[in-house]
Motif scaffolding. Sequence first.
Motif, PDB file in Angstrom:
ATOM      1  N   MET A  93       0.814  -1.176   0.000  1.00 49.41           N
ATOM      2  CA  MET A  93       0.000   0.000   0.000  1.00 49.41           C
ATOM      3  C   MET A  93       0.864   1.247   0.000  1.00 49.41           C
ATOM      4  SD  MET A  93      -3.213  -1.216   2.354  1.00 49.41           S
ATOM      5  CE  MET A  93      -2.476  -0.730   3.857  1.00 49.41           C
ATOM      6  N   ASP A  94       2.142   1.049  -0.225  1.00 52.19           N
ATOM      7  CA  ASP A  94       3.096   2.138  -0.218  1.00 52.19           C
ATOM      8  C   ASP A  94       2.953   2.959  -1.492  1.00 52.19           C
ATOM      9  OD1 ASP A  94       5.401   3.710  -0.182  1.00 52.19           O
ATOM     10  OD2 ASP A  94       6.494   2.201   0.933  1.00 52.19           O
ATOM     11  N   ASN A  95       2.725   4.248  -1.365  1.00 58.32           N
ATOM     12  CA  ASN A  95       2.531   5.115  -2.525  1.00 58.32           C
ATOM     13  C   ASN A  95       3.840   5.510  -3.196  1.00 58.32           C
ATOM     14  OD1 ASN A  95      -0.247   5.111  -2.347  1.00 58.32           O
ATOM     15  ND2 ASN A  95      -0.236   6.752  -0.843  1.00 58.32           N
ATOM     16  N   ARG A  96       4.975   5.052  -2.672  1.00 58.38           N
ATOM     17  CA  ARG A  96       6.255   5.410  -3.259  1.00 58.38           C
ATOM     18  C   ARG A  96       6.561   4.596  -4.516  1.00 58.38           C
ATOM     19  NH1 ARG A  96       9.913   4.368   1.718  1.00 58.38           N
ATOM     20  NH2 ARG A  96       8.463   2.663   1.815  1.00 58.38           N
ATOM     21  N   TYR A  97       5.904   3.464  -4.684  1.00 57.21           N
ATOM     22  CA  TYR A  97       6.144   2.658  -5.868  1.00 57.21           C
ATOM     23  C   TYR A  97       5.508   3.315  -7.077  1.00 57.21           C
ATOM     24  CZ  TYR A  97       8.025  -0.978  -2.937  1.00 57.21           C
ATOM     25  OH  TYR A  97       8.811  -1.673  -2.073  1.00 57.21           O
ATOM     26  N   THR A 142      -1.934  -2.466  -6.898  1.00 64.00           N
ATOM     27  CA  THR A 142      -0.692  -1.702  -6.951  1.00 64.00           C
ATOM     28  C   THR A 142       0.333  -2.404  -7.834  1.00 64.00           C
ATOM     29  OG1 THR A 142       0.259  -2.857  -5.058  1.00 64.00           O
ATOM     30  CG2 THR A 142      -1.023  -0.866  -4.588  1.00 64.00           C
ATOM     31  N   ASP A 143       1.440  -1.740  -8.008  1.00 63.06           N
ATOM     32  CA  ASP A 143       2.597  -2.333  -8.650  1.00 63.06           C
ATOM     33  C   ASP A 143       3.033  -3.546  -7.823  1.00 63.06           C
ATOM     34  OD1 ASP A 143       5.727  -2.523  -8.690  1.00 63.06           O
ATOM     35  OD2 ASP A 143       5.182  -1.485 -10.542  1.00 63.06           O
ATOM     36  N   HIS A 159       5.806  -4.643  -6.999  1.00 62.80           N
ATOM     37  CA  HIS A 159       6.914  -4.421  -6.068  1.00 62.80           C
ATOM     38  C   HIS A 159       6.427  -4.055  -4.670  1.00 62.80           C
ATOM     39  CE1 HIS A 159       9.238  -4.123  -9.832  1.00 62.80           C
ATOM     40  NE2 HIS A 159      10.187  -4.653  -9.086  1.00 62.80           N
ATOM     41  N   SER A 160       5.177  -3.648  -4.545  1.00 62.50           N
ATOM     42  CA  SER A 160       4.681  -3.292  -3.211  1.00 62.50           C
ATOM     43  C   SER A 160       4.636  -4.495  -2.279  1.00 62.50           C
ATOM     44  CB  SER A 160       3.288  -2.655  -3.311  1.00 62.50           C
ATOM     45  OG  SER A 160       2.321  -3.622  -3.674  1.00 62.50           O
ATOM     46  N   PHE A 189       8.551  -5.736   1.393  1.00 64.97           N
ATOM     47  CA  PHE A 189       8.675  -4.845   2.547  1.00 64.97           C
ATOM     48  C   PHE A 189       9.944  -5.189   3.299  1.00 64.97           C
ATOM     49  CE2 PHE A 189       4.053  -4.637   2.021  1.00 64.97           C
ATOM     50  CZ  PHE A 189       3.882  -3.266   2.076  1.00 64.97           C
ATOM     51  N   LEU A 198      12.789   4.484  -0.655  1.00 61.82           N
ATOM     52  CA  LEU A 198      12.285   3.269  -1.272  1.00 61.82           C
ATOM     53  C   LEU A 198      13.432   2.282  -1.431  1.00 61.82           C
ATOM     54  CD1 LEU A 198       9.991   1.751  -2.712  1.00 61.82           C
ATOM     55  CD2 LEU A 198      10.750   2.865  -4.812  1.00 61.82           C
ATOM     56  N   TRP A 248      -3.873  -5.226  -2.337  1.00 61.16           N
ATOM     57  CA  TRP A 248      -3.933  -5.288  -0.888  1.00 61.16           C
ATOM     58  C   TRP A 248      -5.390  -5.281  -0.462  1.00 61.16           C
ATOM     59  CZ3 TRP A 248       0.241  -6.415   1.835  1.00 61.16           C
ATOM     60  CH2 TRP A 248       1.478  -6.263   1.197  1.00 61.16           C
TER      61      TRP A 248
END
Length: 179
Positions: free
Chosen positions: A1-5, A123-124, A126-127, A130, A138, A153
């Motif tokens: 759920m990371d928006n950096r990807y 998401t992508d 890669h998310s 972790f 990242l 997710w």
Amino acid sequence: MDNRYPKLTLTPLEFEHHVRSMLDALGHSILEYKSEHRDIIQGVDGEYEIDVSARFEFLGMSFLVLVECKHYKNSVKRETLQALHDKMRSVGAQKCALFTTSGFQSGALKYAETHKIATVKVTDGHSMYFTKSMGAELIEPPPWANFPVVSGWLIDGNHGSVVSADHGEFLERFLFSCL
């Protein structure tokens, strides 16, 4: 759920096909499972085109799950989930889920929790990687890691569980445990 990807660069049609593959990942453990893309289903108040439908048999009964795919720029609102829930009741489905590329507003998540609607942020792939650092920087997965192009997710309260074409167990439990 990371928006950096990186944001997904899928067309809406590609997005729907990836969602269908995620749903198909959980169909292996139930009888007479089949999914349809852009299924036309008759309701008590008219026909509905459903992005992905899943039909299966369990304990001698037939079940229908409706899945809507929202390739949005902004977070999904409560009204979108209300419309899906209305479709579910109209066609006599037992469960429904909403997959989105954008996330959900808090009111939408509360409505989904109350009505047992699965909410999945796609998401992508890669998310799925972790690390303990979870800092602002990242950290790319190692080159030998084999992640799907697209993952998702399942958002259930304050928890997120991975969903992909290889990992359908959490979505399966959510969708089918209360039937």
